[in-house]
Design a protein around this motif. Structure first.
Motif, mmCIF file in Angstrom:
data_model
loop_
_atom_site.group_PDB
_atom_site.id
_atom_site.type_symbol
_atom_site.label_atom_id
_atom_site.label_comp_id
_atom_site.label_asym_id
_atom_site.label_seq_id
_atom_site.Cartn_x
_atom_site.Cartn_y
_atom_site.Cartn_z
ATOM 1 N N THR A 86 0.834 -1.186 0.000
ATOM 2 C CA THR A 86 0.000 0.000 0.000
ATOM 3 C C THR A 86 0.875 1.245 0.000
ATOM 4 N N MET A 87 0.277 2.360 -0.388
ATOM 5 C CA MET A 87 1.044 3.597 -0.390
ATOM 6 C C MET A 87 0.103 4.782 -0.205
ATOM 7 N N VAL A 88 0.528 5.727 0.611
ATOM 8 C CA VAL A 88 -0.168 6.998 0.760
ATOM 9 C C VAL A 88 0.430 7.936 -0.276
ATOM 10 N N MET A 89 -0.423 8.662 -0.988
ATOM 11 C CA MET A 89 0.043 9.568 -2.039
ATOM 12 C C MET A 89 -0.065 11.004 -1.531
ATOM 13 N N ASP A 90 0.976 11.491 -0.883
ATOM 14 C CA ASP A 90 1.029 12.855 -0.374
ATOM 15 C C ASP A 90 0.033 13.018 0.776
ATOM 16 N N THR B 89 -1.272 -2.491 -4.660
ATOM 17 C CA THR B 89 -0.804 -3.332 -5.749
ATOM 18 C C THR B 89 -1.586 -4.634 -5.727
ATOM 19 N N THR B 90 -2.231 -4.928 -6.845
ATOM 20 C CA THR B 90 -2.977 -6.170 -7.015
ATOM 21 C C THR B 90 -3.134 -6.403 -8.516
ATOM 22 N N GLY B 91 -3.640 -7.546 -8.870
ATOM 23 C CA GLY B 91 -3.792 -7.843 -10.289
ATOM 24 C C GLY B 91 -4.673 -9.050 -10.527
ATOM 25 N N GLU B 92 -4.592 -9.575 -11.723
ATOM 26 C CA GLU B 92 -5.440 -10.688 -12.164
ATOM 27 C C GLU B 92 -5.381 -11.904 -11.237
ATOM 28 N N TRP B 93 -4.303 -12.067 -10.487
ATOM 29 C CA TRP B 93 -4.164 -13.223 -9.601
ATOM 30 C C TRP B 93 -5.134 -13.174 -8.415
ATOM 31 N N ASN B 94 -5.687 -12.006 -8.117
ATOM 32 C CA ASN B 94 -6.660 -11.874 -7.032
ATOM 33 C C ASN B 94 -8.074 -11.892 -7.603
#
Length: 180
Positions: free
Chosen positions: A37-41, A49-54
């Motif tokens: 996960t990331m906070v953007m400012d 971050t995730t993708g087709e595998w989930n």
């Protein structure tokens, strides 16, 4: 200093906390565990971050909304359990005895047992890196909850628990946005 295998470098700076992300695909609710996960400012914009595998990824792409639910250390076994089974064939709310709560803005449910929940809309998907950028549209916190410590994944199956909070607000006052 000793050289570290480059393939393990990410374990030195894994972000956190580990979160649960809920989705609704039009028929049923699902939960996935996300440790990247990331906070953007200082804005209410986040990235996961995730993708087709989930299994939840299809609902996230289709409906473009979710809830980031922030669990605490007392929920660690449930968090790991949720991350090691698929919503394709598992009712994760039922299996892990979690309570879905309707959101104010999105159809994805909040998780009652979590310390906090952030309702989000997808504003971008960076396919090259499987990054989903989310804008918060509502946020909730359970101020009565005794356990407030979150967990951070190291990336090798181990976790670090938040510790003592240290206040440096006065030193950082010139860098903090008003009201924070």
């Amino acid at each position: 200093m000793h050289e570290l295998e480059l393939s393990k470098a990410f374990t030195l700076m894994e972000p956190g906390p580990v979160v649960l992300v809920t989705t609704h695909d039009g028929r049923k609710d699902n939960i996935m565990t996300i440790s990247w996960t990331m906070v953007m400012d200082f804005t209410p914009v986040f990235a996961i971050t995730t993708g087709e595998w989930n299994h939840s990824y299809a609902a996230l792409r289709k409906n473009r909304e979710c809830v980031i639910a922030i669990p605490t250390v007392d929920m660690l076994d449930k968090v790991v359990g949720i991350g090691t089974c698929s919503g394709k064939d598992t009712d994760k709310f039922g299996k892990f005895k979690l309570t879905p709560v309707p959101g104010k803005v999105v159809k994805s449910p909040l998780i009652k047992e979590c310390l906090a929940n952030i309702e989000c809309k997808v504003i971008d998907i960076v396919k090259k890196h499987n990054i989903v950028v989310l804008e918060a549209v509502a946020a909730w916190i359970d101020t009565t909850r005794k356990e407030k410590r979150t967990v951070h994944a190291v990336g090798d199956g181990t976790f670090i628990v938040d510790g003592r909070k240290m206040d440096r607000r006065k030193m950082m006052a010139s860098k903090l946005p008003y009201g924070v």
